[in-house]
Motif scaffolding. Sequence first.
Motif, PDB file in Angstrom:
ATOM      1  N   SER A 354       0.820  -1.211   0.000  1.00 58.40           N
ATOM      2  CA  SER A 354       0.000   0.000   0.000  1.00 58.40           C
ATOM      3  C   SER A 354       0.854   1.261   0.000  1.00 58.40           C
ATOM      4  O   SER A 354       0.377   2.326  -0.415  1.00 58.40           O
ATOM      5  N   ASP A 355       2.096   1.180   0.441  1.00 58.26           N
ATOM      6  CA  ASP A 355       2.975   2.353   0.377  1.00 58.26           C
ATOM      7  C   ASP A 355       4.089   2.199  -0.654  1.00 58.26           C
ATOM      8  O   ASP A 355       4.778   3.171  -0.965  1.00 58.26           O
ATOM      9  N   ARG A 421       4.725   7.113  -2.645  1.00 55.15           N
ATOM     10  CA  ARG A 421       3.586   7.839  -2.079  1.00 55.15           C
ATOM     11  C   ARG A 421       2.572   8.201  -3.161  1.00 55.15           C
ATOM     12  O   ARG A 421       1.363   8.161  -2.932  1.00 55.15           O
ATOM     13  N   ALA A 424       0.460   5.198  -3.766  1.00 51.23           N
ATOM     14  CA  ALA A 424       0.003   4.524  -2.547  1.00 51.23           C
ATOM     15  C   ALA A 424      -1.508   4.336  -2.570  1.00 51.23           C
ATOM     16  O   ALA A 424      -2.246   5.086  -3.210  1.00 51.23           O
ATOM     17  N   SER A 425      -1.955   3.326  -1.846  1.00 49.84           N
ATOM     18  CA  SER A 425      -3.380   2.988  -1.823  1.00 49.84           C
ATOM     19  C   SER A 425      -3.834   2.715  -0.398  1.00 49.84           C
ATOM     20  O   SER A 425      -3.031   2.719   0.547  1.00 49.84           O
ATOM     21  N   ASN A 426      -5.113   2.455  -0.247  1.00 49.88           N
ATOM     22  CA  ASN A 426      -5.689   2.068   1.041  1.00 49.88           C
ATOM     23  C   ASN A 426      -6.051   0.595   1.053  1.00 49.88           C
ATOM     24  O   ASN A 426      -7.012   0.191   1.721  1.00 49.88           O
ATOM     25  N   ARG A 432      -2.636   5.695   4.437  1.00 50.87           N
ATOM     26  CA  ARG A 432      -1.360   5.994   3.784  1.00 50.87           C
ATOM     27  C   ARG A 432      -0.430   6.749   4.737  1.00 50.87           C
ATOM     28  O   ARG A 432      -0.877   7.572   5.538  1.00 50.87           O
ATOM     29  N   ARG A 449      -0.270  11.865   7.975  1.00 53.76           N
ATOM     30  CA  ARG A 449      -0.716  10.482   7.906  1.00 53.76           C
ATOM     31  C   ARG A 449      -2.237  10.438   7.791  1.00 53.76           C
ATOM     32  O   ARG A 449      -2.954  11.211   8.445  1.00 53.76           O
TER      33      ARG A 449
END
Length: 461
Positions: A354-355, A421, A424-426, A432, A449
């Motif tokens: 996700s990151d 970044r 990046a996703s959830n 994130r 954040r």
Amino acid sequence: MRAHEAGALHGDIGSRGPAWLRTPDDVNALMPALWPRTVTRGADGALAVAGLSVRDLAAEFGTPVYVLDEDDLRSRCRDFRSAFPTEDVYYAGKAFLCRAVVRMIHEEGLHLDVCTGGELATALAAGMPPERIGFHGNNKSVAELSRALDAGVGRIILDSFTEIDRLTALARERGVRPRVLVRVTVGVEAHTHEFIATAHEDQKFGFSLAGGAAATAAFKVLDEGVLELRGLHSHIGSQIFDASGFEVSARRVLALQAQIRDARGVELPELDLGGGFGIAYTTQDDPATPQDLAKRLRKIVDSECAAERLAVPRLSIEPGRAIVGPAVFTLYEVGTVKDLDGIRTYVSVDGGMSDNIRTALYDASYSATLASRASTAQPLLARVVGKHCESGDIVVKDEFLPADVQPGDLVAVPGTGAYCRSMASNYNHVPRPPVVAVRDGQARLIVRRETEEDLLALDVG
């Protein structure tokens, strides 16, 4: 073997021999090419950036956290500006964009390339002069183009016949004459991953040179006379180490410039050769310096212009990764260490795909080091993985870490400034991470954040 496919023996210890010869000093060492320029390992064994310990950064901002070395980023901007003093350097905002970074690159004299309405909004909100912005994208909407025209964006890179018609109609309505470039697909195979090679014929970007669409697009813009055609644009891909692709691209694009001159009597005054300049993710990577790039690109353009009897156009380039990529590292906390009976040791951290989706998406290689302390333990070949419910959730495929790595340790992964970044996703509803800029012993939050409250705020059901 291509630089980014060099294999498992990489990272801080490079390829200095087989595993049984690797020492604790190897694992503790930092390879300067991989890290932001102010990163050191202190007397206490912990990494420090701009004089701040990563242990203090983790305590204040939590983990995972992207740590941006502001002096490093600014110095890379200056390196490109110095290497290309008579050319235009556009920072490719898709690599990573926030208001603080926009201000940094503007203060260091760079232009800015954006490719969506959101990136344009960020640039304008940060105070970037619109005339210093270029607008890319293969499917710009009417709303995006309207905003670009109303803001006075300096140039728009045309990507389709639909877009030519769309922008022409909007410009007529407003009585303006925006500057444009035609993006040319030159048929060059860049030595990079299929999904980040952007100049071969079978892909979504630009106008085909071989099929004649690029010439037709240029003639259409010139004949209609509403848009101001400034030049041609070519971008052959990303994470490129071999300059030969740029040579072929320049030759073909300048041949089209000559064709346009011969057919319409117009010599276009600009040429954009794009970006995609590679960086060192592992010790197997050997990127060119901005000075080397400038020397090679100028030689290529001068030679081809002489061959075509063209005046040398004003050159522009679009480095993104090469500026922000090495300026950032990601700091994680180890949660579990799992030894699979001699097969492999998995070191799980509190982030993951996700990151940093690039390992899963592009089979990208990264390095890692134990960041919160030094160790006298023997090296252990490990795989650094994330916390997501995917077997492909890998951050670093293979890296030597100390055999005593344990939960609570901090691990740092360099080279994460570009496309981490920003992509990046959830996934799994993981918020994130923040971005923290560090300079002169001071740390400041530039992207906060995400929280669970942020996630729930969008869930209106």
